[in-house]
Design an enzyme around this catalytic site. Structure first.
Site, PDB file in Angstrom:
ATOM      1  N   LYS A  53       0.847  -1.140  -0.010  1.00  0.00           N
ATOM      2  CA  LYS A  53      -0.086  -0.085  -0.011  1.00  0.00           C
ATOM      3  C   LYS A  53       0.883   1.219  -0.043  1.00  0.00           C
ATOM      4  O   LYS A  53       0.567   2.284  -0.764  1.00  0.00           O
ATOM      5  CB  LYS A  53      -1.084  -0.042   1.138  1.00  0.00           C
ATOM      6  CG  LYS A  53      -1.906  -0.976   1.161  1.00  0.00           C
ATOM      7  CD  LYS A  53      -2.811  -1.288   2.447  1.00  0.00           C
ATOM      8  CE  LYS A  53      -3.859  -2.275   2.202  1.00  0.00           C
ATOM      9  NZ  LYS A  53      -4.682  -2.625   3.286  1.00  0.00           N
ATOM     10  N   GLN A  97      -4.637  -1.287   9.718  1.00  0.00           N
ATOM     11  CA  GLN A  97      -4.704  -2.530   8.994  1.00  0.00           C
ATOM     12  C   GLN A  97      -5.337  -3.614   9.893  1.00  0.00           C
ATOM     13  O   GLN A  97      -4.912  -3.870  11.046  1.00  0.00           O
ATOM     14  CB  GLN A  97      -3.278  -3.096   8.687  1.00  0.00           C
ATOM     15  CG  GLN A  97      -3.135  -4.160   7.789  1.00  0.00           C
ATOM     16  CD  GLN A  97      -3.729  -4.418   6.499  1.00  0.00           C
ATOM     17  OE1 GLN A  97      -3.736  -3.101   5.804  1.00  0.00           O
ATOM     18  NE2 GLN A  97      -4.101  -5.623   6.122  1.00  0.00           N
ATOM     19  N   ASP A 120     -11.004   3.088   4.060  1.00  0.00           N
ATOM     20  CA  ASP A 120     -11.461   1.484   3.899  1.00  0.00           C
ATOM     21  C   ASP A 120     -12.979   1.293   3.730  1.00  0.00           C
ATOM     22  O   ASP A 120     -13.348   0.301   3.381  1.00  0.00           O
ATOM     23  CB  ASP A 120     -10.959   0.822   5.092  1.00  0.00           C
ATOM     24  CG  ASP A 120      -9.654   0.255   5.153  1.00  0.00           C
ATOM     25  OD1 ASP A 120      -9.477  -0.338   3.955  1.00  0.00           O
ATOM     26  OD2 ASP A 120      -9.072   0.200   6.119  1.00  0.00           O
TER      27      ASP A 120
HETATM   28  N1  GUN Z   1      -6.925  -6.421   6.115  1.00  0.00           N
HETATM   29  C1  GUN Z   1      -7.380  -7.256   5.037  1.00  0.00           C
HETATM   30  N2  GUN Z   1      -8.088  -6.472   3.897  1.00  0.00           N
HETATM   31  C2  GUN Z   1      -8.105  -5.278   4.489  1.00  0.00           C
HETATM   32  C3  GUN Z   1      -8.425  -4.045   4.036  1.00  0.00           C
HETATM   33  O1  GUN Z   1      -8.741  -3.946   2.997  1.00  0.00           O
HETATM   34  N3  GUN Z   1      -8.206  -3.003   4.988  1.00  0.00           N
HETATM   35  C4  GUN Z   1      -7.773  -3.105   6.236  1.00  0.00           C
HETATM   36  N4  GUN Z   1      -7.634  -2.137   6.897  1.00  0.00           N
HETATM   37  N5  GUN Z   1      -7.254  -4.302   6.728  1.00  0.00           N
HETATM   38  C5  GUN Z   1      -7.544  -5.292   6.006  1.00  0.00           C
END
Ligand code: GUN
Length: 314
Positions: A53, A97, A120
Site C-alpha cells: 500500500k 490494517q 477503507d
Molecule cells: N485486512 C485485510 N484486508 C484489509 C483491508 O482492505 N483494509 C484493512 N484496513 N485491513 C485489511
C-alpha cells in the site's frame, strides 16, 4: 476448457494511470493527497500488505506515513494516535490494517476514524451509505472486484451471484455491491448446508472464506465467473502435493520458498470448469490497493472542496 484469466495487475495499472493526473493536479493546486497507515504489531501477512500500500502511494505521488505501534498497544493509546491523524489537515485518509490484536476493541477503532478520512469504508456511517446506495467510500476489495467485472464486461444485472464468506471487509459489502447492480445475491458461509450445490447455482461466484482450495470443480457451474479472494499461505508439503497432484510443476515454488500462496478456489480444478477466473496471486490483490488509492484521491478532492476558502488578502 480453460478459464479466461482475469488480470488484476492490468486493471490496477489502468486505474492507477487514471488517478495519476488527478494526483498531479491536487499536488499542483494544493498539496498531494495524504494517507496514514497504522500497522499494529508484527503480523507478517499484514506487513506485506501495508508495504504494498505504501509502495503504491509512493509510485503515484501520494504522501504516505506509516505508524507501527507494538502489538501490546492499548485501545486508548491507539485511539489517541487516530485522534491526532483526524485533526491533521495534510492527512486525507486513515487506514488501520486488520486484524488487530485481541486486546484491542476493533469496533471502537473503526468508529474513531473520521468518516471523511475512512478510506477503507469500514466506519458504520460509510457502511450505512453503502446499504442505502448513497455515495461514500466503499470497502476496497469488493469495490475492486466490481471494477474488474465492469472493465472485463462481465454482466452482473439479472445474474445469480453467490458470495461465500460473510466478513465485514469482503463478504457483506460484496453482496450489497452486487445487489446494487441488480444481481440476485446469495450469501453463504461456513455453516451453510449443501454449500457445493448453492455455489453451483452461481453465474458469478465470489470465494472469500479463507479456506485453501475449498472451491473444487463440483462447486462451479461450467462457464461461471469465479472471483477468488483467498490468500492462503500453505507450508504443508502433503497438502500442497494433494492440491497439485496433477500439476507437480507448481510445487517448485514450495520447494524453493518453503511456502506457496493458494486461493480459496482449487488452483487446478477451478480453471478447468470456470469460464473466467481471477488467479492467485495477481487477481483480486492488486485491485484492493488500486481502490485504496482511488478512495484516498477522492477523499483529498472532497475534503478540499469542503474546506472553507482561504480569506482574501487585501
Ligand atoms: N485486512 C485485510 N484486508 C484489509 C483491508 O482492505 N483494509 C484493512 N484496513 N485491513 C485489511
Amino acid at each position: 476448457m480453460s478459464a479466461r484469466l482475469l488480470d488484476g495487475k492490468k486493471i490496477r495499472d489502468q486505474i492507477l494511470a487514471e488517478l495519476a493526473p488527478q494526483v498531479h493536479s491536487l499536488a499542483a493546486a494544493h498539496r498531494p493527497p495524504g494517507l496514514a497507515v497504522i500497522l499494529v504489531g508484527d503480523n507478517p501477512a499484514s506487513a506485506i500488505y501495508v508495504r504494498s500500500k505504501v509502495a503504491a502511494c509512493h509510485e503515484l505521488g501520494i504522501h504516505s506515513e506509516q505508524l507501527t505501534p507494538p502489538a501490546s498497544i492499548s485501545t486508548s493509546e491507539l485511539l489517541s494516535l487516530i485522534d491526532n491523524l483526524n485533526r491533521r489537515d495534510d492527512i486525507d485518509g486513515i487506514l488501520v490494517q486488520m486484524p488487530l490484536p485481541p486486546q484491542i476493541d476493533s469496533r471502537a477503532v473503526l468508529l474513531a476514524i473520521r468518516p471523511d478520512k475512512d478510506v477503507d469504508g469500514f466506519h458504520p456511517f460509510n457502511v450505512g451509505n453503502l446499504v442505502a446506495g448513497s455515495p461514500g467510500p466503499r470497502a476496497c476489495t469488493p469495490a475492486g472486484i466490481m471494477e474488474m467485472l465492469l472493465r472485463y464486461d462481465i454482466p452482473v444485472e439479472g445474474r445469480r451471484a453467490v458470495v461465500v464468506g460473510r466478513s465485514d471487509i469482503v463478504g457483506k459489502p460484496m453482496a450489497l455491491m452486487l445487489l446494487h447492480r441488480n444481481a440476485t445475491v446469495t450469501i453463504c458461509h461456513s455453516r451453510t448446508p449443501g454449500l457445493a450445490a448453492e455455489c453451483r447455482r452461481a453465474d458469478i461466484l465470489v470465494a472469500a472464506i479463507g479456506k485453501p482450495a475449498l472451491i473444487t470443480a463440483d462447486f462451479i457451474q461450467p462457464g461461471a465467473t469465479v472471483i477468488d479472494v483467498g490468500m492462503n499461505r500453505i507450508t504443508d508439503p502433503a497438502l500442497a502435493a494433494r492440491i497439485f497432484a496433477r500439476r507437480p510443476d507448481r510445487l517448485t515454488q514450495l520447494a524453493a520458498k518453503g511456502s506457496i500462496l493458494i486461493g480459496d478456489v482449487h488452483p487446478v480444478e477451478g480453471p478447468e470448469v470456470a469460464g473466467a477466473l481471477t488467479p492467485v496471486p495477481g487477481g483480486v490483490g492488486p485491485l484492493t490497493i488500486a481502490m485504496l488509492m482511488s478512495n484516498t484521491v477522492r477523499s483529498a478532492e472532497s475534503r478540499l472542496l469542503a474546506a472553507p476558502a482561504a480569506p482574501c488578502s487585501s
